[in-house]
Design a protein around this motif. Structure first.
Motif, PDB file in Angstrom:
ATOM      1  N   LEU A 282       6.063   4.812  16.257  1.00 24.34           N
ATOM      2  CA  LEU A 282       5.908   3.378  16.056  1.00 24.34           C
ATOM      3  C   LEU A 282       7.240   2.703  16.348  1.00 24.34           C
ATOM      4  N   TYR A 283       7.216   1.682  17.193  1.00 23.15           N
ATOM      5  CA  TYR A 283       8.422   0.926  17.543  1.00 23.15           C
ATOM      6  C   TYR A 283       8.256  -0.507  17.034  1.00 23.15           C
ATOM      7  N   TYR A 284       9.326  -1.074  16.487  1.00 26.30           N
ATOM      8  CA  TYR A 284       9.244  -2.457  16.046  1.00 26.30           C
ATOM      9  C   TYR A 284      10.579  -3.158  16.179  1.00 26.30           C
ATOM     10  N   GLN A 285      10.504  -4.480  16.256  1.00 25.51           N
ATOM     11  CA  GLN A 285      11.662  -5.357  16.214  1.00 25.51           C
ATOM     12  C   GLN A 285      11.462  -6.350  15.084  1.00 25.51           C
ATOM     13  N   GLY A 286      12.560  -6.895  14.594  1.00 25.23           N
ATOM     14  CA  GLY A 286      12.440  -7.817  13.476  1.00 25.23           C
ATOM     15  C   GLY A 286      13.377  -8.994  13.593  1.00 25.23           C
ATOM     16  N   LEU A 287      13.372  -9.810  12.552  1.00 23.90           N
ATOM     17  CA  LEU A 287      14.270 -10.954  12.478  1.00 23.90           C
ATOM     18  C   LEU A 287      14.574 -11.219  11.011  1.00 23.90           C
ATOM     19  N   TYR A 288      15.654 -11.946  10.780  1.00 17.69           N
ATOM     20  CA  TYR A 288      16.007 -12.339   9.420  1.00 17.69           C
ATOM     21  C   TYR A 288      16.502 -13.770   9.468  1.00 17.69           C
ATOM     22  N   GLY A 289      15.700 -14.678   8.917  1.00 15.79           N
ATOM     23  CA  GLY A 289      16.064 -16.089   9.006  1.00 15.79           C
ATOM     24  C   GLY A 289      16.115 -16.505  10.469  1.00 15.79           C
ATOM     25  N   TRP A 290      17.262 -17.018  10.904  1.00 16.95           N
ATOM     26  CA  TRP A 290      17.442 -17.426  12.291  1.00 16.95           C
ATOM     27  C   TRP A 290      18.057 -16.318  13.134  1.00 16.95           C
ATOM     28  N   THR A 291      18.368 -15.173  12.507  1.00 21.63           N
ATOM     29  CA  THR A 291      19.001 -14.070  13.224  1.00 21.63           C
ATOM     30  C   THR A 291      17.948 -13.074  13.677  1.00 21.63           C
ATOM     31  N   ILE A 292      17.892 -12.797  14.958  1.00 19.51           N
ATOM     32  CA  ILE A 292      16.942 -11.833  15.498  1.00 19.51           C
ATOM     33  C   ILE A 292      17.663 -10.519  15.767  1.00 19.51           C
ATOM     34  N   SER A 293      17.074  -9.422  15.332  1.00 20.82           N
ATOM     35  CA  SER A 293      17.705  -8.121  15.536  1.00 20.82           C
ATOM     36  C   SER A 293      17.734  -7.774  17.016  1.00 20.82           C
ATOM     37  N   ASP A 294      18.890  -7.288  17.479  1.00 17.49           N
ATOM     38  CA  ASP A 294      19.042  -6.925  18.886  1.00 17.49           C
ATOM     39  C   ASP A 294      18.903  -5.420  19.073  1.00 17.49           C
ATOM     40  N   ASP A 295      17.821  -4.884  18.529  1.00 20.30           N
ATOM     41  CA  ASP A 295      17.551  -3.457  18.672  1.00 20.30           C
ATOM     42  C   ASP A 295      16.056  -3.199  18.513  1.00 20.30           C
TER      43      ASP A 295
ATOM     44  N   TYR B 278      17.625   1.744  18.614  1.00 17.68           N
ATOM     45  CA  TYR B 278      18.110   1.657  19.988  1.00 17.68           C
ATOM     46  C   TYR B 278      18.556   0.231  20.294  1.00 17.68           C
ATOM     47  N   PRO B 279      19.763   0.046  20.777  1.00 15.01           N
ATOM     48  CA  PRO B 279      20.197  -1.297  21.188  1.00 15.01           C
ATOM     49  C   PRO B 279      19.447  -1.741  22.436  1.00 15.01           C
ATOM     50  N   ILE B 280      19.240  -3.048  22.576  1.00  8.32           N
ATOM     51  CA  ILE B 280      18.577  -3.584  23.756  1.00  8.32           C
ATOM     52  C   ILE B 280      19.583  -4.380  24.581  1.00  8.32           C
ATOM     53  N   ARG B 281      19.164  -4.823  25.737  1.00  8.85           N
ATOM     54  CA  ARG B 281      20.017  -5.648  26.587  1.00  8.85           C
ATOM     55  C   ARG B 281      19.786  -7.121  26.250  1.00  8.85           C
ATOM     56  N   GLY B 282      20.825  -7.810  25.851  1.00  9.99           N
ATOM     57  CA  GLY B 282      20.705  -9.236  25.543  1.00  9.99           C
ATOM     58  C   GLY B 282      20.259  -9.504  24.123  1.00  9.99           C
ATOM     59  N   THR B 283      19.774 -10.719  23.896  1.00 13.04           N
ATOM     60  CA  THR B 283      19.292 -11.161  22.593  1.00 13.04           C
ATOM     61  C   THR B 283      17.769 -11.136  22.574  1.00 13.04           C
ATOM     62  N   SER B 284      17.210 -10.445  21.607  1.00 19.09           N
ATOM     63  CA  SER B 284      15.775 -10.211  21.571  1.00 19.09           C
ATOM     64  C   SER B 284      14.976 -11.503  21.439  1.00 19.09           C
ATOM     65  N   ARG B 285      13.826 -11.544  22.114  1.00 20.02           N
ATOM     66  CA  ARG B 285      12.824 -12.591  21.910  1.00 20.02           C
ATOM     67  C   ARG B 285      11.704 -12.076  21.000  1.00 20.02           C
ATOM     68  N   SER B 286      11.903 -10.882  20.468  1.00 16.54           N
ATOM     69  CA  SER B 286      10.984 -10.272  19.502  1.00 16.54           C
ATOM     70  C   SER B 286       9.555 -10.187  20.029  1.00 16.54           C
TER      71      SER B 286
ATOM     72  N   THR C  24      11.225  -8.167  25.633  1.00 17.70           N
ATOM     73  CA  THR C  24      11.740  -9.408  26.215  1.00 17.70           C
ATOM     74  C   THR C  24      13.025  -9.802  25.523  1.00 17.70           C
ATOM     75  N   SER C  25      14.006 -10.269  26.294  1.00 25.50           N
ATOM     76  CA  SER C  25      15.275 -10.720  25.719  1.00 25.50           C
ATOM     77  C   SER C  25      15.866 -11.807  26.607  1.00 25.50           C
ATOM     78  N   SER C  26      16.993 -12.366  26.165  1.00 25.55           N
ATOM     79  CA  SER C  26      17.705 -13.355  26.949  1.00 25.55           C
ATOM     80  C   SER C  26      19.196 -13.080  26.838  1.00 25.55           C
TER      81      SER C  26
END
Length: 306
Positions: free
Chosen positions: A107-120, A137-145, A157-159
């Motif tokens: 199972l793979y997941y991404q998350g966020l906390y408040g306005w901060t999105i996890s970049d992994d 695992y780190p991702i490339r850029g800032t996650s769009r979750s 997806t990231s930016s």
């Protein structure tokens, strides 16, 4: 002799009359009706397994289980059981789970906390759930979750940063550099779905797609919500055999639309008349079934499709 001849003549007249009866007097055989689309099957009520009603952020189906995010926890329901019990998988109060996908036993997941999105991207081994997160695992850029999967591969997806209008789509590879597969400007991608060479997603009131065989091209428009609902954002979306299924923020209806029939209005597959009137949320297609979240009810409606 005359009597016999008269009798035979009467019988002949009677037979002739029967054979020339107007067709309208005969019982009509009903023409076979076209096959009706399959519809509602059942409702899965998992309210006894979660703390309180809340919106599902994402869901996936794999190996006979439906996985979903509820608040800061990830759960799964055995679709081969009538118990409707949601089994707890993991909780992450540091980076609230916001999107997930299951491939095999991982199972793979991404998350966020408040306005901060996890970049992994975090990985959980479903054969060893009690051990928690197996790898990060780190991702490339800032996650769009946003995560999606296809043929055993994971995509995200990231930016370049949190304020950029650019969206990059990558194929995830835990052992090497993630491959860039598409790029789009000024879109807000949600509900990613991969079908063959096409990457579909919803963005506000539109469905768009990338042709991955033409990575340098921008996304193209597939469908726009009809005018009367145009101010409404798409909540849930999936596609199969050129038929799209979707829900809207301002509607309590579940829609389907055959993309091959251009001028046909979308069909209404179901209506959620719950007490809050907020309708349906996220949805997913799997094994000729459509699973649709009933907002705030801690329930999923199941519909059959062709």
């Amino acid at each position: 002799m005359k009597k016999t001849a008269l009798t035979l003549l009467s019988l002949f007249f009677l037979l002739f009359s029967c054979n020339t009866t107007d067709d309208s007097d005969l019982p009509k055989l009903e023409e076979p009706k076209p096959e009706e689309p399959k519809s509602y099957i059942k409702t899965i009520d998992f309210s006894s397994s979660v703390s309180s009603p809340a919106t599902i952020n994402d869901l996936d189906v794999e190996n006979g289980y439906l996985y979903f995010i509820h608040k800061i926890g990830i759960y799964r329901i055995n679709l081969n059981s009538d118990a409707n019990t949601a089994e707890f998988i993991i909780e992450d109060d540091e980076h609230w789970p916001n999107t997930l996908k299951v491939i095999g036993n991982n199972l793979y997941y991404q998350g966020l906390y408040g306005w901060t999105i996890s970049d992994d991207i975090k990985q959980v081994d479903l054969n060893s759930i009690s051990k928690g997160v197996k790898a990060t695992y780190p991702i490339r850029g800032t996650s769009r979750s946003q995560l999606c999967k296809n043929s055993g591969k994971l995509y995200y997806t990231s930016s370049i940063d949190a304020y950029s209008a650019l969206n990059n789509f990558y194929e995830f590879n835990p052992s090497t550099t993630h491959q860039l597969i598409a790029t789009g400007d000024y879109i807000v991608p949600e509900n990613l779905r991969m079908v063959g060479q096409f990457l579909y997603f919803s963005s506000f009131d539109e469905i768009r797609k990338f042709d991955l065989n033409k990575p340098s091209e921008e996304s193209s428009l597939v469908y726009t919500v009809p005018k009367q609902e145009k101010e409404s954002k798409i909540r849930g979306f999936d596609i199969k055999d050129n038929i799209i299924y979707y829900t809207l923020e301002s509607s309590n209806k579940l829609y389907s639309k055959d993309l091959k029939i251009v001028n046909q209005e979308p069909k209404v597959l179901g209506i959620n008349n719950n007490k809050d009137g907020v309708g349906y949320g996220k949805l997913i297609l799997s094994d000729k079934k459509l699973y649709v979240e009933k907002l705030t009810d801690s329930q999923l409606d199941v519909y059959g499709i062709k």
